[in-house]
Design a protein around this motif. Structure first.
Motif, PDB file in Angstrom:
ATOM      1  N   GLY A  88       6.008 -17.171  -1.461  1.00 12.43           N
ATOM      2  CA  GLY A  88       7.359 -17.076  -2.002  1.00 12.43           C
ATOM      3  C   GLY A  88       7.612 -15.848  -2.850  1.00 12.43           C
ATOM      4  N   SER A  89       6.544 -15.164  -3.277  1.00 14.56           N
ATOM      5  CA  SER A  89       6.687 -13.910  -4.032  1.00 14.56           C
ATOM      6  C   SER A  89       5.356 -13.177  -3.985  1.00 14.56           C
ATOM      7  N   GLY A  90       5.383 -11.915  -4.368  1.00 18.79           N
ATOM      8  CA  GLY A  90       4.131 -11.164  -4.475  1.00 18.79           C
ATOM      9  C   GLY A  90       3.218 -11.812  -5.502  1.00 18.79           C
ATOM     10  N   MET A  91       3.789 -12.262  -6.630  1.00 19.25           N
ATOM     11  CA  MET A  91       2.962 -12.882  -7.680  1.00 19.25           C
ATOM     12  C   MET A  91       2.336 -14.189  -7.197  1.00 19.25           C
ATOM     13  N   ALA A  92       3.029 -14.963  -6.359  1.00 19.97           N
ATOM     14  CA  ALA A  92       2.433 -16.191  -5.802  1.00 19.97           C
ATOM     15  C   ALA A  92       1.231 -15.820  -4.934  1.00 19.97           C
ATOM     16  N   ALA A  93       1.354 -14.734  -4.173  1.00 27.65           N
ATOM     17  CA  ALA A  93       0.246 -14.289  -3.315  1.00 27.65           C
ATOM     18  C   ALA A  93      -0.942 -13.868  -4.175  1.00 27.65           C
ATOM     19  N   ILE A  94      -0.670 -13.072  -5.209  1.00 22.64           N
ATOM     20  CA  ILE A  94      -1.746 -12.533  -6.058  1.00 22.64           C
ATOM     21  C   ILE A  94      -2.454 -13.663  -6.817  1.00 22.64           C
ATOM     22  N   SER A  95      -1.662 -14.547  -7.448  1.00 21.59           N
ATOM     23  CA  SER A  95      -2.281 -15.607  -8.252  1.00 21.59           C
ATOM     24  C   SER A  95      -3.088 -16.554  -7.358  1.00 21.59           C
ATOM     25  N   GLY A 117       3.677  -7.554 -13.933  1.00 27.04           N
ATOM     26  CA  GLY A 117       3.461  -8.992 -13.741  1.00 27.04           C
ATOM     27  C   GLY A 117       2.000  -9.288 -13.427  1.00 27.04           C
ATOM     28  N   THR A 118       1.385  -8.433 -12.621  1.00 22.41           N
ATOM     29  CA  THR A 118      -0.026  -8.607 -12.278  1.00 22.41           C
ATOM     30  C   THR A 118      -0.877  -8.459 -13.538  1.00 22.41           C
ATOM     31  N   HIS A 119      -0.550  -7.445 -14.340  1.00 17.65           N
ATOM     32  CA  HIS A 119      -1.292  -7.220 -15.591  1.00 17.65           C
ATOM     33  C   HIS A 119      -1.168  -8.430 -16.516  1.00 17.65           C
ATOM     34  N   ALA A 161      -1.092   3.175  -7.427  1.00 18.50           N
ATOM     35  CA  ALA A 161      -0.817   2.232  -8.507  1.00 18.50           C
ATOM     36  C   ALA A 161       0.612   2.389  -9.029  1.00 18.50           C
ATOM     37  N   ASN A 162       1.134   1.283  -9.482  1.00 18.06           N
ATOM     38  CA  ASN A 162       2.485   1.205 -10.043  1.00 18.06           C
ATOM     39  C   ASN A 162       2.394   1.376 -11.560  1.00 18.06           C
ATOM     40  N   PRO A 163       3.005   2.328 -12.227  1.00 16.54           N
ATOM     41  CA  PRO A 163       3.948   3.325 -11.711  1.00 16.54           C
ATOM     42  C   PRO A 163       3.387   4.743 -11.617  1.00 16.54           C
ATOM     43  N   ILE A 186      -6.878  -5.168  -1.861  1.00 24.47           N
ATOM     44  CA  ILE A 186      -6.007  -4.014  -2.116  1.00 24.47           C
ATOM     45  C   ILE A 186      -4.553  -4.466  -2.126  1.00 24.47           C
ATOM     46  N   ASP A 187      -3.847  -4.151  -3.216  1.00 24.20           N
ATOM     47  CA  ASP A 187      -2.397  -4.326  -3.243  1.00 24.20           C
ATOM     48  C   ASP A 187      -1.799  -3.094  -2.562  1.00 24.20           C
ATOM     49  N   ASN A 188      -1.281  -3.290  -1.355  1.00 25.44           N
ATOM     50  CA  ASN A 188      -0.814  -2.193  -0.503  1.00 25.44           C
ATOM     51  C   ASN A 188       0.709  -2.056  -0.526  1.00 25.44           C
ATOM     52  N   THR A 189       1.331  -2.614  -1.582  1.00 20.88           N
ATOM     53  CA  THR A 189       2.795  -2.644  -1.667  1.00 20.88           C
ATOM     54  C   THR A 189       3.422  -1.257  -1.570  1.00 20.88           C
ATOM     55  N   PHE A 190       2.857  -0.285  -2.299  1.00 15.71           N
ATOM     56  CA  PHE A 190       3.482   1.045  -2.355  1.00 15.71           C
ATOM     57  C   PHE A 190       3.362   1.793  -1.030  1.00 15.71           C
ATOM     58  N   ALA A 191       2.217   1.678  -0.372  1.00 17.17           N
ATOM     59  CA  ALA A 191       1.983   2.486   0.835  1.00 17.17           C
ATOM     60  C   ALA A 191       2.568   1.846   2.079  1.00 17.17           C
ATOM     61  N   HIS A 208       0.662  -7.837  -0.286  1.00 17.50           N
ATOM     62  CA  HIS A 208       1.920  -7.115  -0.485  1.00 17.50           C
ATOM     63  C   HIS A 208       2.878  -7.940  -1.318  1.00 17.50           C
ATOM     64  N   SER A 209       3.619  -7.259  -2.180  1.00 13.58           N
ATOM     65  CA  SER A 209       4.891  -7.810  -2.592  1.00 13.58           C
ATOM     66  C   SER A 209       5.843  -7.442  -1.455  1.00 13.58           C
ATOM     67  N   ALA A 210       6.138  -8.410  -0.584  1.00 12.64           N
ATOM     68  CA  ALA A 210       6.996  -8.142   0.586  1.00 12.64           C
ATOM     69  C   ALA A 210       8.456  -7.946   0.184  1.00 12.64           C
ATOM     70  N   THR A 211       8.728  -8.246  -1.106  1.00 10.54           N
ATOM     71  CA  THR A 211      10.032  -7.979  -1.717  1.00 10.54           C
ATOM     72  C   THR A 211      10.427  -6.515  -1.546  1.00 10.54           C
ATOM     73  N   LYS A 212       9.412  -5.655  -1.469  1.00  6.97           N
ATOM     74  CA  LYS A 212       9.636  -4.212  -1.565  1.00  6.97           C
ATOM     75  C   LYS A 212       9.869  -3.624  -0.165  1.00  6.97           C
ATOM     76  N   TYR A 213       8.971  -2.751   0.311  1.00  6.58           N
ATOM     77  CA  TYR A 213       9.250  -2.053   1.577  1.00  6.58           C
ATOM     78  C   TYR A 213       9.241  -2.977   2.798  1.00  6.58           C
ATOM     79  N   THR A 220      15.427 -10.077  -0.696  1.00  7.13           N
ATOM     80  CA  THR A 220      14.444 -11.155  -0.560  1.00  7.13           C
ATOM     81  C   THR A 220      13.292 -10.956  -1.526  1.00  7.13           C
ATOM     82  N   VAL A 221      12.806 -12.034  -2.142  1.00  9.55           N
ATOM     83  CA  VAL A 221      11.553 -11.979  -2.899  1.00  9.55           C
ATOM     84  C   VAL A 221      10.501 -12.714  -2.077  1.00  9.55           C
ATOM     85  N   ALA A 222       9.370 -12.066  -1.817  1.00 12.25           N
ATOM     86  CA  ALA A 222       8.335 -12.673  -0.974  1.00 12.25           C
ATOM     87  C   ALA A 222       7.007 -11.952  -1.129  1.00 12.25           C
ATOM     88  N   GLY A 223       5.942 -12.597  -0.662  1.00 10.98           N
ATOM     89  CA  GLY A 223       4.618 -11.975  -0.694  1.00 10.98           C
ATOM     90  C   GLY A 223       3.852 -12.310   0.569  1.00 10.98           C
TER      91      GLY A 223
END
Ligand SMILES: *Cc1c(COP(=O)(O)O)cnc(C)c1O
Length: 400
Positions: A88-95, A117-119, A161-163, A186-191, A208-213, A220-223
């Motif tokens: 449902g979000s990138g943070m749900a995927a990470i946690s 949020g990850t930090h 890394a963000n940012p 690997i968090d591949n959200t940026f690439a 991925h935070s699929a919310t992004k690219y 949409t917010v997703a992971g």
């Protein structure tokens, strides 16, 4: 069913066709939105057989849903992985991934420049459950080696890394992970997989935070998590089932639609970002620019080695610090002053007070996030219009 051999298809073709092709029952070309919480069994035996795993089938949307599956299948293809699981979000995927790998008493290692949020998950929430993070500067991998002990269960790296767009060498980091039998995430959200495929470089899990690219349109917010089938099966049947951070069928459908244009969007994001990075680099009111595609980026050589392109994120420092940065953000007209990234629209924000406000002063310093740092997510508008917009806004800054 698709007649295309998806194993042989190239990336842009997979973006368009990877989710499955024409629906056999109806001829629908697009995957339908299966907006249903539950699925009827044909008989009591059928239901019991699905639960016990004797037969395949859908039960309940927290356990699986055809629209979710279409998105997952496509992400697995794009990242060259065996399987994927949507959240449902990138943070749900990470946690969920960290909880699947670490128990109370364990620790894990991450880079020290992370999405805010990850930090805060790593440094504030997880320690309450006696799972400890060691955040290190992973641009020097000796720091990762030094941090590993017998209780280390995971290496978690965001690259770029963000940012700050700091780059960690994925292939070298994966050698360290393999030697110690610790999975590398690997968090591949940026690439995005268009520019970087960590599994091919030796990583074990991609997030991925699929919310992004991946979604790309800011709606949409997703992971999503991609990895080996065994791990993804365990993640689905134990952790996602119990923790419950699932994606909705509508959001999964929006992501399938977003992915169709991923390749063309990423090309344009990168083209625009490179032009803007070069414009900023030589602007008299800018003191520093971070973009992995610039030869002045401290890890440009690593980026060149492991990435197929450098993406659409640029960070920079305005001379005159925070005040000058605020003036810039308040006076842009095409850029929107907003967090998030990876949208077709260009966005501008101030990490220290917004996306990375979960960092304290010391943490900001060690992560390389100064008070004057401004982050832009470059959209797909005409690059000249974007440069003119930044230019007129920078013009309003009076340095004296
Ligand atoms: C936004 C972001 C996240 C968190 O994802 P959500 O979808 O907002 O939960 C994680 N990692 C990176 C790099 C991000 O940019």
């Amino acid at each position: 069913m698709s007649k295309i051999d998806l194993k042989k298809a190239h990336f842009s073709t997979l973006c368009v066709h990877g989710s499955g092709g024409v629906d056999e029952a109806t001829g629908a070309l697009g995957i339908p939105i299966y907006q249903s919480s539950t699925f009827a069994f044909k008989s009591a035996k059928h239901g019991a057989d699905i639960f016990s795993g004797v037969q395949q089938g859908y039960v309940y949307t927290r356990i699986g849903n055809p629209t979710q599956e279409a998105f997952e299948k496509e992400m697995a293809f794009l990242e060259a992985g065996e399987a994927a699981l949507a959240f449902g979000s990138g943070m749900a995927a990470i946690s969920t991934v960290v909880l699947a790998c670490c128990k109370a008493g364990d620790n894990f290692i991450s880079n020290n420049t992370l999405y805010g949020g990850t930090h805060s998950l790593f440094s504030e929430t997880l320690p309450n459950y006696n799972i400890k993070v060691k955040e290190v500067d992973s641009t020097d991998l000796q720091n990762v080696i030094d941090a590993i002990d017998e209780k280390t269960r995971l290496i978690y790296i965001e690259t770029p890394a963000n940012p700050t767009l700091a780059i960690t060498d994925i292939a070298e980091c994966s050698k360290i992970a393999k030697k110690n039998q610790i999975p590398l995430v690997i968090d591949n959200t940026f690439a995005t997989p268009y520019f970087q495929r960590p599994l091919k470089l030796g990583a074990d899990i991609v997030i991925h935070s699929a919310t992004k690219y991946i979604g790309g349109h800011g709606d949409t917010v997703a992971g999503v998590v991609i990895g080996k089938k065994d791990f993804i099966d365990k993640l689905r049947s134990n952790f996602l089932r119990d923790l419950g951070g699932i994606i909705s069928p509508l959001n999964a459908w929006l992501l399938v639609r977003g992915l169709k244009t991923l390749a063309v969007r990423m090309e344009r994001h990168q083209l625009n970002a490179l032009r803007i990075a070069k414009f900023l680099q030589f602007h008299p009111k800018i003191s520093k620019v971070w973009y992995p595609g610039l030869t002045t980026h401290p890890q440009h050589e690593t980026a060149k080695k492991q990435m197929l392109g450098y993406g659409g994120m640029v960070s920079f420092e305005v001379k005159g610090g925070r005040k000058a940065g605020e003036k810039l953000m308040n006076n842009v007209k095409i850029f929107t002053l907003a967090v998030s990234l990876g949208d077709v629209d260009s966005l501008i924000e101030h990490p220290a007070s917004m996306t990375h406000s979960t960092y304290n002063k010391e943490e900001l310093k060690s992560a390389g996030i100064s008070e004057g740092l401004v982050r832009v997510s470059i959209g797909i508008e005409d690059p000249k219009d974007l440069i003119d917009d930044l230019s007129q806004s920078l013009h309003k800054i009076n340095l004296h």
